[in-house]
Design a protein around this motif. Structure first.
Motif, short mmCIF file in Angstrom:
data_model
loop_
_atom_site.label_atom_id
_atom_site.label_comp_id
_atom_site.label_asym_id
_atom_site.label_seq_id
_atom_site.Cartn_x
_atom_site.Cartn_y
_atom_site.Cartn_z
N ASP A 120 -22.77 -126.09 73.09
CA ASP A 120 -21.87 -125.32 72.22
C ASP A 120 -21.68 -123.90 72.73
O ASP A 120 -20.56 -123.37 72.69
CB ASP A 120 -22.41 -125.28 70.79
N ARG A 121 -22.74 -123.28 73.23
CA ARG A 121 -22.64 -121.92 73.78
C ARG A 121 -21.72 -121.91 75.00
O ARG A 121 -20.90 -121.01 75.15
CB ARG A 121 -24.02 -121.40 74.19
N SER A 153 -18.08 -122.32 73.89
CA SER A 153 -17.53 -121.11 73.27
C SER A 153 -17.33 -120.00 74.30
O SER A 153 -16.39 -119.22 74.20
CB SER A 153 -18.41 -120.63 72.13
N ARG A 161 -27.17 -127.08 71.41
CA ARG A 161 -26.93 -125.65 71.25
C ARG A 161 -26.40 -125.03 72.55
O ARG A 161 -25.46 -124.24 72.54
CB ARG A 161 -28.23 -124.96 70.83
N GLU A 162 -27.00 -125.42 73.70
CA GLU A 162 -26.54 -124.90 74.99
C GLU A 162 -25.12 -125.34 75.31
O GLU A 162 -24.32 -124.57 75.83
CB GLU A 162 -27.50 -125.34 76.10
#
Length: 159
Positions: free
Chosen positions: A147-148, A151, A144-145
């Motif tokens: 991907d953040r 982005s 998740r980190e």
């Protein structure tokens, strides 16, 4: 009246994927009464404590909560009764052989309608140890980190 196409999800057991390593998945039909089907069509069910037990040449789904149908009369079903699963003989034999191994169990993952018929996705699974669960959560958080961060970089490049 045409039957609806596709897959309409009713309930999902997210905790099962957290607590178990999923080895193999199967799709099984369910033997239901009329009021159970109506209650499921309202989108009401819980797979939280559910499990599958093999009894001879039959598979049974236990502890799945399908609440009573609100407009039901004396014909209403009991909420946590055991329900028969419809599987091919080869699938039952394969599940029986593999579930005999130490630490293996059969759990429901999802309950849904497919082309108007109630189906349940069951999985042959092996229980996770506590450190496996922590490792899975850590990997999920890292993903998740990442991907953040990706982005955020793409947003800065555009803006």
């Amino acid at each position: 009246m045409a039957k609806e196409k596709g897959r309409k999800l009713i309930a999902q057991n997210k905790k099962a994927r957290h607590d178990y390593h999923v080895i193999d998945t199967y799709e099984a039909g369910l033997v239901l009464t009329g009021t159970e089907v109506k209650s499921l069509r309202q989108g009401r069910a819980s797979l939280a404590d559910g499990f599958v037990q093999l009894d001879g040449n039959e598979a049974w789904l236990h502890n799945v909560h399908v609440p009573e149908y609100t407009q039901g009369t004396w014909t209403n079903h009991s909420a946590r009764r055991k329900r028969k699963l419809l599987l091919h003989r080869e699938e039952i034999d394969k599940l029986a052989a593999k579930s005999q191994e130490t630490g293996h169990t059969i759990v429901p993952l999802a309950l849904y309608f497919k082309e108007g018929r109630a189906k349940v996705e069951i999985a042959l699974a092996r229980g996770k140890k506590e450190y496996d669960k922590r490792q899975t959560l850590r990997e999920k958080q890292d993903r998740r980190e990442t991907d953040r961060a990706i982005s955020a970089v793409r947003r800065r490049e555009r803006g």
